[in-house]
Design an enzyme around this catalytic site. Structure first.
Site, PDB file in Angstrom:
ATOM      1  N   SER A  84       0.827  -1.188   0.000  1.00  0.00           N
ATOM      2  CA  SER A  84       0.000   0.000   0.000  1.00  0.00           C
ATOM      3  C   SER A  84       0.874   1.256   0.000  1.00  0.00           C
ATOM      4  O   SER A  84       1.766   1.379  -0.840  1.00  0.00           O
ATOM      5  CB  SER A  84      -0.920  -0.060   1.225  1.00  0.00           C
ATOM      6  N   ASP A 134      -9.710  -4.150  -5.962  1.00  0.00           N
ATOM      7  CA  ASP A 134      -9.145  -3.465  -4.795  1.00  0.00           C
ATOM      8  C   ASP A 134      -9.705  -2.047  -4.783  1.00  0.00           C
ATOM      9  O   ASP A 134      -9.441  -1.265  -5.697  1.00  0.00           O
ATOM     10  CB  ASP A 134      -7.610  -3.439  -4.904  1.00  0.00           C
ATOM     11  N   HIS A 150      -7.468  -5.434  -0.572  1.00  0.00           N
ATOM     12  CA  HIS A 150      -6.257  -4.635  -0.521  1.00  0.00           C
ATOM     13  C   HIS A 150      -5.099  -5.371   0.167  1.00  0.00           C
ATOM     14  O   HIS A 150      -3.985  -4.869   0.188  1.00  0.00           O
ATOM     15  CB  HIS A 150      -6.564  -3.323   0.224  1.00  0.00           C
TER      16      HIS A 150
END
Lengths: 356, 266
Positions: free
Chosen positions: B94, B216, B244
């Site tokens: 991320s 996602d 995610h």
């Protein structure tokens, strides 16, 4: 996803739009989607269950429904994540209450910040913002509040000129702590300044100060030492009086510290008390150390720092004023594990040694 | 404070192996990697850490330093330098994918390769760019964080709902995982979701692997494609996983894709 009738009633969605059509996350408000993916789902995947997470569901009409969510993740034999069972609780009331709690917490934090700022500002009025430069006399000072320094104390000191070669140095400690003690300390400091204009004798200044503090509506009393220093060639003539204050320590050129003066009566405790001036000379190379009882009353368990330990520290000292103050402060703080139980104020005056 | 203590560094695996540094994303801590990192310990020296405010990190929080991702990237460089790491395979999830990119641009000598899981160079929509979020969504997230601050403290109290029959995390881990000081979490959320690192992508010189879930909502496949297209040397692998956190939901797929990538030119 599948959902029961209560969920559909709460959210206003039709069964045919939800069941088998969307995922749970699709029904969340945008911020909750982010929170779901960054907090909720990682914890669910790692721990298999999540309790009491606050999310917001999007109702069919676009409004938001605050909910608390518990979830348990079913896993297949091979450990692959299966279905997630989610229990949703309407948290409208609770969220309102939590918002009030958060707002109250923020108000309390703001109030605390204002208090700390007020205390710090008031503390700064208890001593000169910086020490004056005095021709023929080195001066160093230190102040360290008690504990973590959040609470304002009553220690003060001052150094000011009456004329170019005539200086007054004061140090003292108002009983107690807090804003009221600080206000009395400010009163004491400025009363001494005013009295020193017309009075030359420190003892007379103290006895007049005694009456001023007695007349003050607060029940506070204080300790104080007042020194008047007059320059005569390369040395200084000192008159000193103390009111309930630890005597000064003088370090002559023989490097053996000696106590000078008597503590005298507390200031502002009893009416009509008399104080006495004592006189001594500060020759080149001589140092005077003034301190508040935060130094000698420093405590390690039941053991006191004490005057003797201070005298031992000063023995054979060849420091100039600034390092001397630093050394005393470091030693007292180290003795108390860096958290002094009382405020500490220190003032050192040194007549520079004559060049060899 | 030494970075090992400041960032709760874990140093495992094969001491003489190539170094693989794992960086967790916004919201969690190094426990994120518990299904993936051990798969590399037989061949790599595996280093994990917690960013400021997360998990067991003890670094003091400085709002100015951490107002942008540069402060976090600088921490990565500090950790690598303090441990004398070179030739690093940096694995970032991320926002940490972008933190890794910034660290590589600042100190290219330290890195051999970047593995980016669910990266996004910008979360907010912009002209001709679909990040997926509006500024109001970020405010709503900050609200969520604040709202959960009280909720989380409550959920740390024992057994609120039934009896969890399969608690896979110990009590201690559960208490620290995903629980960040709310002020720090808010700062990290702002630094993350208001960042725009699109211009930094072409400056990355290390070879990169972009791992993209096929669904996602935080970093869409479109964004993953954008990242791969704008890096100088990148392969894009779209995973069959959704969500995610493929390294949690489909760790096997993630490990396989990483092995395939690292095998080439290793």
């Amino acid at each position: 996803m599948k959902a029961n009738a209560t969920f559909l009633t709460w959210t206003g969605h039709e069964s045919r739009d939800v069941v088998g059509q969307v995922r749970f996350i699709d029904l969340l408000a945008a911020g909750s989607k982010l929170f779901h993916e960054t907090h909720f789902r990682p914890l669910l995947l790692l721990d298999g269950q999540v309790s009491e997470v606050a999310l917001e569901l999007l109702r069919h009409d676009g409004s938001r429904l605050p909910v608390l969510v518990n979830a348990v993740l079913d896993r297949a034999e091979d450990g692959a994540p299966g279905i997630t069972r989610v229990a949703v609780f309407d948290a409208t009331e609770r969220r309102r209450y939590e918002r009030e709690l958060l707002a109250a917490k923020k108000r309390a934090e703001d109030a605390e910040k204002r208090m700390t700022l007020l205390a710090r500002t008031l503390q700064e009025t208890l001593m000169p913002p910086r020490n004056p430069w005095i021709d023929g006399l080195d001066i160093a000072t230190a102040y360290r509040p008690a504990g973590t320094g959040d609470e304002i104390g009553g220690d003060f000191y001052d150094v000011f000129a009456v004329s170019a070669s005539d200086w007054v140095v004061t140090i003292g400690d108002v009983a107690g702590k807090g804003v009221e003690a600080a206000a009395v300390a400010t009163l004491v400091r400025h009363t001494i300044r005013a009295l020193a204009i017309s009075e030359t004798s420190p003892a007379t200044i103290l006895s007049q100060l005694n009456q001023v503090v007695l007349d003050h509506p607060s029940e506070r009393f204080c300790t104080a030492a007042v020194l008047r220093l007059r320059r005569i060639g390369d040395w200084w003539d000192v008159a000193m009086a103390a009111g309930g204050h630890p005597p000064a320590i003088v370090l002559d050129t023989d490097k053996v510290p000696r106590v000078v003066g008597e503590p005298g009566h507390l200031v502002g405790a009893f009416p009509s008390v008399a104080y006495e001036d004592i006189r001594f000379e500060l020759r080149p190379g001589t140092t005077v150390l003034l301190y508040t009882d935060g130094v000698t009353d420093g405590r390690r368990g039941s053991e006191l720092y004490g005057e003797e330990r201070l005298m031992r520290l000063l023995h054979e000292s060849v420091d100039t004023a600034e390092p001397l103050i630093g050394r005393v402060l470091d030693d007292v703080l180290a003795f108390q594990g860096q958290e002094p139980r009382d405020d500490i104020a220190l003032v050192a005056l040194q007549v520079p040694p004559l060049p060899d | 404070m030494h970075p090992v203590e400041a960032f709760n560094v874990t140093d495992r695996g094969r001491p003489d192996g190539q170094v693989m540094v794992f960086a967790h994303g916004f919201g969690c801590d190094q426990n994120m990697w518990r299904h993936v990192a051990p798969q590399f310990e037989d061949r790599y020296r595996v280093v994990l850490f917690d960013f400021v405010g997360a998990g067991g990190a003890r670094a003091p929080y400085d709002p100015d330093r951490y107002a942008s991702l540069d402060g976090y990237a600088d921490d990565v460089v500090r950790i690598c330098r303090a441990l004398g790491l070179r030739d690093v395979v940096f694995v970032g999830h991320s926002v940490s994918a972008m933190i890794g990119a910034l660290a590589e641009v600042a100190a290219p000598d330290l890195f051999d390769a970047l593995v980016m899981i669910g990266p996004s160079p910008r979360y907010l929509d912009d002209a001709g760019y679909h990040g997926g979020f509006e500024p109001a969504d970020i405010d709503n997230l900050l609200d969520s964080l604040a709202g959960n601050y009280l909720g989380w403290s409550a959920s740390m109290a024992p057994a609120i709902m039934g009896n969890p029959d399969r608690p896979e995390l110990g009590e201690e881990l559960r208490a620290s995982f995903c629980t960040v000081d709310p002020a720090i979490a808010e700062g990290f959320a702002r630094a993350t979701f208001l960042a725009d690192n699109r211009a930094d992508l072409p400056a990355v010189s290390a070879r990169c692997l972009v791992l993209q879930s096929r669904e996602d909502i935080i970093a869409s496949p479109e964004v993953g494609r954008y990242v791969a297209d704008h890096l100088a040397d990148a392969s894009l692998v779209v995973l069959d996983a959704t969500g995610h956190c493929p390294h949690l939901s489909a760790p096997g797929e993630v490990v396989d894709a990483m092995n395939d990538f690292l095998k080439v030119r290793a």
